[in-house]
Write an enzyme that holds these catalytic residues in place. Structure first.
Site, PDB file in Angstrom:
ATOM      1  N   ARG A 105       1.567   0.097 -14.909  1.00 47.40           N
ATOM      2  CA  ARG A 105       1.061   1.330 -14.337  1.00 47.40           C
ATOM      3  C   ARG A 105       2.177   2.016 -13.593  1.00 47.40           C
ATOM      4  O   ARG A 105       2.745   1.453 -12.660  1.00 47.40           O
ATOM      5  CB  ARG A 105      -0.101   0.997 -13.400  1.00 47.40           C
ATOM      6  CG  ARG A 105      -0.785   2.204 -12.839  1.00 47.40           C
ATOM      7  CD  ARG A 105      -2.125   1.860 -12.249  1.00 47.40           C
ATOM      8  NE  ARG A 105      -2.053   1.046 -11.040  1.00 47.40           N
ATOM      9  CZ  ARG A 105      -2.996   1.036 -10.109  1.00 47.40           C
ATOM     10  NH1 ARG A 105      -4.064   1.783 -10.262  1.00 47.40           N
ATOM     11  NH2 ARG A 105      -2.877   0.283  -9.058  1.00 47.40           N
ATOM     12  N   THR A 109       2.337   8.295 -11.257  1.00 46.11           N
ATOM     13  CA  THR A 109       1.347   9.038 -12.056  1.00 46.11           C
ATOM     14  C   THR A 109       0.067   8.234 -12.255  1.00 46.11           C
ATOM     15  O   THR A 109      -0.961   8.803 -12.643  1.00 46.11           O
ATOM     16  CB  THR A 109       1.917   9.348 -13.450  1.00 46.11           C
ATOM     17  OG1 THR A 109       2.140   8.103 -14.133  1.00 46.11           O
ATOM     18  CG2 THR A 109       3.224  10.113 -13.366  1.00 46.11           C
ATOM     19  N   ASP A 201      -4.297  -6.629  -5.316  1.00 47.65           N
ATOM     20  CA  ASP A 201      -3.637  -6.621  -6.626  1.00 47.65           C
ATOM     21  C   ASP A 201      -3.909  -7.960  -7.319  1.00 47.65           C
ATOM     22  O   ASP A 201      -3.429  -9.011  -6.873  1.00 47.65           O
ATOM     23  CB  ASP A 201      -2.126  -6.411  -6.443  1.00 47.65           C
ATOM     24  CG  ASP A 201      -1.432  -6.216  -7.790  1.00 47.65           C
ATOM     25  OD1 ASP A 201      -0.869  -5.140  -8.014  1.00 47.65           O
ATOM     26  OD2 ASP A 201      -1.468  -7.154  -8.621  1.00 47.65           O
ATOM     27  N   ASP A 204      -0.784  -9.971  -8.441  1.00 42.58           N
ATOM     28  CA  ASP A 204      -0.093 -10.587  -7.300  1.00 42.58           C
ATOM     29  C   ASP A 204      -0.878 -11.765  -6.749  1.00 42.58           C
ATOM     30  O   ASP A 204      -0.311 -12.799  -6.406  1.00 42.58           O
ATOM     31  CB  ASP A 204       0.122  -9.557  -6.184  1.00 42.58           C
ATOM     32  CG  ASP A 204       1.269  -8.599  -6.503  1.00 42.58           C
ATOM     33  OD1 ASP A 204       2.059  -8.906  -7.426  1.00 42.58           O
ATOM     34  OD2 ASP A 204       1.360  -7.548  -5.838  1.00 42.58           O
TER      35      ASP A 204
HETATM   36  N1  URA Z   1      -5.194  -3.307 -10.208  1.00 44.15           N
HETATM   37  C1  URA Z   1      -5.382  -4.292  -9.295  1.00 44.15           C
HETATM   38  O1  URA Z   1      -4.831  -5.380  -9.431  1.00 44.15           O
HETATM   39  N2  URA Z   1      -6.175  -4.047  -8.242  1.00 44.15           N
HETATM   40  C2  URA Z   1      -6.817  -2.885  -8.065  1.00 44.15           C
HETATM   41  O2  URA Z   1      -7.548  -2.749  -7.080  1.00 44.15           O
HETATM   42  C3  URA Z   1      -6.613  -1.870  -9.025  1.00 44.15           C
HETATM   43  C4  URA Z   1      -5.798  -2.098 -10.083  1.00 44.15           C
END
Ligand code: URA
Length: 210
Positions: A105, A109, A201, A204
């Site tokens: 991602r 953007t 995330d 992560d």
């Molecule tokens: N990707 C993630 O890992 N967490 C989110 O909240 C949104 C996208």
């Protein structure tokens, strides 16, 4: 599957998800819980697979026993967080074929950029279950499914852990034929495109990269 959104509100799924959301949960525990939930979600996403029968003999007598019909299904992981769902589902469906779509991602953007695409052959003849824990903006999921359709997939389901209302709406608009199976629909996205309350995330948290 006729419904567009299937919310799996099973108590075990909800309990495990709450532990995953807690920021005090360790990487090892997070990964283990994701594996467990993935199997419970896989149970739902495969609920109405086509069946046939095979003639077998039990120790008592012959019988026509129910078995899965058709070509082996394809599991497609949207890298990298999709792999956290993939591992558990593969334990449940070990003969599944596996594909990967690599999208990152762009943090400015929020648009997906493809860097890897490798999928099983004969996608048109398989049920394709696409997995990504977080359906956030929907941009990556929509792009991944665009590519899978280009590659021939016609029967696709999307499996995630958390979904945002925005992501669900985006998927419904772009791919109304693709049912979404999720453990929760959260409140909203924040300005950075993260699901709130969410779990942070997912990549992560499962790989311990932050
Ligand atoms: N990707 C993630 O890992 N967490 C989110 O909240 C949104 C996208």
């Amino acid at each position: 599957m006729t419904e567009h959104l299937i919310h799996v509100d099973h108590p075990l799924v909800q309990h495990k998800l709450s532990i995953m959301r807690d920021k005090a949960t360790s990487t090892a525990e997070f990964r283990q819980l994701l594996r467990e939930i993935s199997q419970l979600l896989a149970y739902e996403v495969t609920r109405n697979l086509p069946m046939t029968t095979r003639r077998i003999e039990t120790p008592m007598e012959p019988m026509d026993a129910p078995v899965l019909d058709g070509k082996k299904l394809a599991l497609v992981s949207i890298l990298r967080a999709g792999n956290g769902l993939l591992d558990g589902i593969l334990e449940l469906i070990p003969s599944a074929r596996v594909g990967f779509v690599g999208l990152y991602r762009d943090e400015e953007t929020l648009k997906p950029v493809e860097y890897y695409f490798k999928v099983p052959d004969a996608l048109a003849d398989r049920l394709v279950i696409t997995v990504d824990p977080m359906l956030a903006t929907g941009n990556s999921s929509v792009a991944a499914i665009d590519r899978l359709k280009q590659a021939g997939a016609m029967n696709i389901r999307f499996l995630c852990l958390l979904a945002s209302p925005e992501g669900i709406a985006r998927m419904k608009e772009a791919h109304p034929d693709v049912p979404i199976v999720t453990a929760a629909v959260d409140s909203h996205l924040n300005d950075a495109g993260y699901i709130v309350p969410g779990l942070g995330d997912a990549g992560d948290r499962m790989f311990g990269t932050k």
